[in-house]
Design a protein around this motif. Structure first.
Motif, mmCIF file in Angstrom:
data_model
loop_
_atom_site.group_PDB
_atom_site.id
_atom_site.type_symbol
_atom_site.label_atom_id
_atom_site.label_comp_id
_atom_site.label_asym_id
_atom_site.label_seq_id
_atom_site.Cartn_x
_atom_site.Cartn_y
_atom_site.Cartn_z
ATOM 1 N N ASP A 106 0.992 -1.251 -0.041
ATOM 2 C CA ASP A 106 -0.002 -0.018 0.004
ATOM 3 C C ASP A 106 0.923 1.302 0.109
ATOM 4 O OD1 ASP A 106 -2.013 -1.629 0.147
ATOM 5 O OD2 ASP A 106 -2.404 -1.600 2.400
ATOM 6 N N ASP A 107 0.423 2.354 -0.832
ATOM 7 C CA ASP A 107 1.275 3.499 -1.103
ATOM 8 C C ASP A 107 0.531 4.785 -0.359
ATOM 9 O OD1 ASP A 107 3.136 2.007 -2.291
ATOM 10 O OD2 ASP A 107 2.033 2.241 -4.142
ATOM 11 N N TYR A 108 0.791 5.231 0.675
ATOM 12 C CA TYR A 108 0.213 6.417 1.497
ATOM 13 C C TYR A 108 1.302 7.023 2.172
ATOM 14 C CZ TYR A 108 -0.336 3.629 5.338
ATOM 15 O OH TYR A 108 -0.402 2.569 6.573
ATOM 16 N N LEU A 109 0.716 8.494 2.694
ATOM 17 C CA LEU A 109 1.382 9.198 3.615
ATOM 18 C C LEU A 109 0.790 9.409 4.905
ATOM 19 C CD1 LEU A 109 2.267 12.418 1.377
ATOM 20 C CD2 LEU A 109 3.187 10.049 1.215
ATOM 21 N N ASP A 110 1.492 9.102 6.010
ATOM 22 C CA ASP A 110 1.073 8.946 7.249
ATOM 23 C C ASP A 110 1.675 10.114 8.053
ATOM 24 O OD1 ASP A 110 -0.344 7.516 9.466
ATOM 25 O OD2 ASP A 110 1.722 7.518 10.255
ATOM 26 N N ARG A 111 0.928 11.122 8.572
ATOM 27 C CA ARG A 111 1.333 12.045 9.463
ATOM 28 C C ARG A 111 2.002 11.300 10.879
ATOM 29 N NH1 ARG A 111 4.338 16.030 11.357
ATOM 30 N NH2 ARG A 111 3.370 17.293 12.828
ATOM 31 N N GLY A 112 1.028 10.672 11.491
ATOM 32 C CA GLY A 112 1.164 9.951 12.776
ATOM 33 C C GLY A 112 1.207 11.039 13.918
ATOM 34 N N ALA A 113 0.398 12.288 13.535
ATOM 35 C CA ALA A 113 0.171 13.140 14.612
ATOM 36 C C ALA A 113 -0.716 13.986 14.221
ATOM 37 C CB ALA A 113 1.514 13.902 15.129
ATOM 38 N N SER A 114 -1.145 14.836 14.689
ATOM 39 C CA SER A 114 -1.960 16.296 14.271
ATOM 40 C C SER A 114 -1.256 16.964 13.468
ATOM 41 C CB SER A 114 -2.572 17.176 15.526
ATOM 42 O OG SER A 114 -3.778 17.911 14.887
ATOM 43 N N LEU A 115 -1.538 18.047 12.628
ATOM 44 C CA LEU A 115 -0.939 18.779 11.938
ATOM 45 C C LEU A 115 -0.581 20.093 12.973
ATOM 46 C CD1 LEU A 115 -2.971 19.341 8.867
ATOM 47 C CD2 LEU A 115 -1.070 17.954 8.969
ATOM 48 N N THR A 116 0.858 20.445 12.571
ATOM 49 C CA THR A 116 1.312 21.373 13.530
ATOM 50 C C THR A 116 0.763 22.525 13.461
ATOM 51 O OG1 THR A 116 3.537 20.371 13.457
ATOM 52 C CG2 THR A 116 3.604 22.647 13.932
ATOM 53 N N GLY A 117 0.445 23.429 14.554
ATOM 54 C CA GLY A 117 -0.526 24.439 14.331
ATOM 55 C C GLY A 117 -1.833 24.530 14.049
ATOM 56 N N ILE A 118 -2.320 23.499 13.833
ATOM 57 C CA ILE A 118 -3.894 23.316 13.338
ATOM 58 C C ILE A 118 -4.818 23.568 14.753
ATOM 59 C CG2 ILE A 118 -4.271 20.977 13.630
ATOM 60 C CD1 ILE A 118 -5.801 21.133 10.796
ATOM 61 N N LYS A 119 -5.932 24.459 14.461
ATOM 62 C CA LYS A 119 -7.016 24.224 15.385
ATOM 63 C C LYS A 119 -8.356 24.202 14.661
ATOM 64 C CE LYS A 119 -4.119 28.318 17.636
ATOM 65 N NZ LYS A 119 -4.256 29.660 18.104
ATOM 66 N N ASN A 120 -9.120 24.080 15.511
ATOM 67 C CA ASN A 120 -10.587 23.708 15.165
ATOM 68 C C ASN A 120 -11.253 24.838 14.514
ATOM 69 O OD1 ASN A 120 -9.890 20.996 16.109
ATOM 70 N ND2 ASN A 120 -11.249 21.281 18.088
ATOM 71 N N GLY A 121 -11.987 24.872 13.650
ATOM 72 C CA GLY A 121 -12.360 25.977 13.169
ATOM 73 C C GLY A 121 -13.787 25.820 12.172
ATOM 74 N N LYS A 122 -14.212 26.543 11.543
ATOM 75 C CA LYS A 122 -15.532 26.611 10.450
ATOM 76 C C LYS A 122 -15.008 26.830 9.108
ATOM 77 C CE LYS A 122 -18.782 27.890 14.195
ATOM 78 N NZ LYS A 122 -19.771 28.634 14.619
ATOM 79 N N THR A 123 -13.722 27.412 8.798
ATOM 80 C CA THR A 123 -13.284 27.354 7.474
ATOM 81 C C THR A 123 -12.355 26.647 7.015
ATOM 82 O OG1 THR A 123 -11.682 28.942 8.228
ATOM 83 C CG2 THR A 123 -13.990 29.781 7.720
ATOM 84 N N GLY A 124 -12.204 26.613 5.738
ATOM 85 C CA GLY A 124 -10.991 26.031 5.256
ATOM 86 C C GLY A 124 -11.099 25.833 3.553
ATOM 87 N N SER A 125 -10.012 25.558 2.809
ATOM 88 C CA SER A 125 -9.891 25.371 1.505
ATOM 89 C C SER A 125 -8.992 24.323 1.139
ATOM 90 C CB SER A 125 -9.241 26.646 1.067
ATOM 91 O OG SER A 125 -10.074 27.591 1.334
ATOM 92 N N ILE A 126 -9.243 23.720 0.124
ATOM 93 C CA ILE A 126 -8.035 22.437 -0.500
ATOM 94 C C ILE A 126 -8.132 22.528 -2.030
ATOM 95 C CG2 ILE A 126 -9.757 20.694 -0.400
ATOM 96 C CD1 ILE A 126 -7.668 18.921 0.346
ATOM 97 N N SER A 127 -7.115 22.606 -2.690
ATOM 98 C CA SER A 127 -6.904 22.308 -3.981
ATOM 99 C C SER A 127 -5.959 21.045 -4.238
ATOM 100 C CB SER A 127 -6.310 23.576 -4.521
ATOM 101 O OG SER A 127 -5.907 23.654 -5.860
ATOM 102 N N PHE A 128 -6.086 20.547 -5.497
ATOM 103 C CA PHE A 128 -5.152 19.354 -5.863
ATOM 104 C C PHE A 128 -5.777 19.090 -7.233
ATOM 105 C CE2 PHE A 128 -8.643 17.494 -3.534
ATOM 106 C CZ PHE A 128 -9.050 16.324 -4.296
ATOM 107 N N TRP A 129 -4.605 18.267 -7.974
ATOM 108 C CA TRP A 129 -5.096 17.771 -9.178
ATOM 109 C C TRP A 129 -5.127 16.256 -8.945
ATOM 110 C CZ3 TRP A 129 -5.172 19.923 -14.102
ATOM 111 C CH2 TRP A 129 -4.919 21.077 -14.061
ATOM 112 N N TYR A 130 -5.907 15.463 -9.551
ATOM 113 C CA TYR A 130 -6.429 13.998 -9.225
ATOM 114 C C TYR A 130 -6.638 13.219 -10.636
ATOM 115 C CZ TYR A 130 -9.849 10.743 -7.819
ATOM 116 O OH TYR A 130 -10.711 9.462 -7.576
#
Length: 267
Positions: free
Chosen positions: A65-89
């Motif tokens: 299996d090929d994937y990326l694992d952080r193994g922790a929360s994202l540094t500096g991330i906080k709960n909230g109500k906004t977000g954005s994501i962009s990628f090619w697929y």
């Protein structure tokens, strides 16, 4: 009489002849000397665009299996109500429920489902769905650009495919998204392992809201856009996740959220 005087006398006596000669000269110049091209123009736009970016292949059929694992929360991330994501697929036709980006307990879940639609779901701290964005039917095998953004407090949600609004359905609740969780993965589902098969490129994620009606061209402009070394070139936002390296180094996050471990081999 000087040479200049002779020329002026000839122009006065035979203006039509001189005018015709000038026109012929200009016509020859326009044919022989090509027009200067705008170096940023694209004569026939393609989905790969003018900017070369790494398109990474995930292939679990090779035995691992090929994937990326952080193994922790994202540094500096906080709960909230906004977000954005962009990628090619590029989805694979034979696969169903393709998990692109997930976090613990599916607090964030981005997938391509069995109905060939693209789905983003977000949950709060008790696991309730608070945002669901679903696209129209996509074409398997085609490289596409995906952009999704949300502002739950203002009831805003967007899902763009190749720069065009492709929302099929949206559901909103003015609740806080539980972003700060114990793990994040790319190309797999944290909750129940389900490895991704397909191709990804230039994955960009922030907890800030980006309005595509103003800024979609900063991510997709008839093809790829150069987002800079840290992903901030077009918006001024340094994202939490920005994956845009070669296959061997794609897990090295160029954003601020910390690095991932590479499981398997990317191609």
């Amino acid at each position: 009489m000087s040479l200049l005087g002779k020329v002026m006398l000839l122009i006065l006596k035979r203006p039509a002849l001189i005018f015709g000669t000038i026109c012929i000269f200009l016509l020859i110049i326009s044919i022989v000397v090509p027009a200067q091209r705008d170096e940023f123009s694209i004569s026939s736009p393609s989905k790969e665009g003018d900017v070369t970016i790494p398109i990474i292949k995930f292939d679990p059929t090779d035995g691992t299996d090929d994937y990326l694992d952080r193994g922790a929360s994202l540094t500096g991330i906080k709960n909230g109500k906004t977000g954005s994501i962009s990628f090619w697929y590029r989805p694979v036709a034979k696969k169903t429920r393709q998990w692109i980006l997930t976090s613990s307990d599916d607090r964030i879940s981005i997938r391509h489902d069995s109905n060939k639609r693209f789905i983003l779901s977000l949950r709060n701290a008790i696991g309730g769905y608070i945002f669901l964005a679903e696209s129209s039917v996509l074409t398997p095998g085609e490289l596409i650009h995906v952009f999704i953004s949300w502002d739950l407090a203002d009831f805003k949600g967007n899902l763009y495919i190749n720069g065009v609004d492709k929302r099929y359905a949206l559901q909103f609740f003015n609740k806080e998204i539980e972003y700060n969780v114990s793990n994040w993965q790319v190309g797999n589902r944290v909750l129940v392992p389900q490895p991704f098969e397909g191709e990804l490129g230039q994955l960009w994620f922030t907890t800030e809201y980006v309005d595509p009606t103003i800024s979609i061209s900063k991510f997709y402009n008839n093809g790829t856009v150069d987002l800079g070394l840290d992903g901030s070139a077009t918006t001024g936002i340094i994202p939490l996740i920005y994956l845009n390296n070669s296959p061997a180094n794609w897990h090295k996050n160029l954003g601020t959220g910390g690095g991932f471990s590479l499981i398997g081999t990317l191609k």
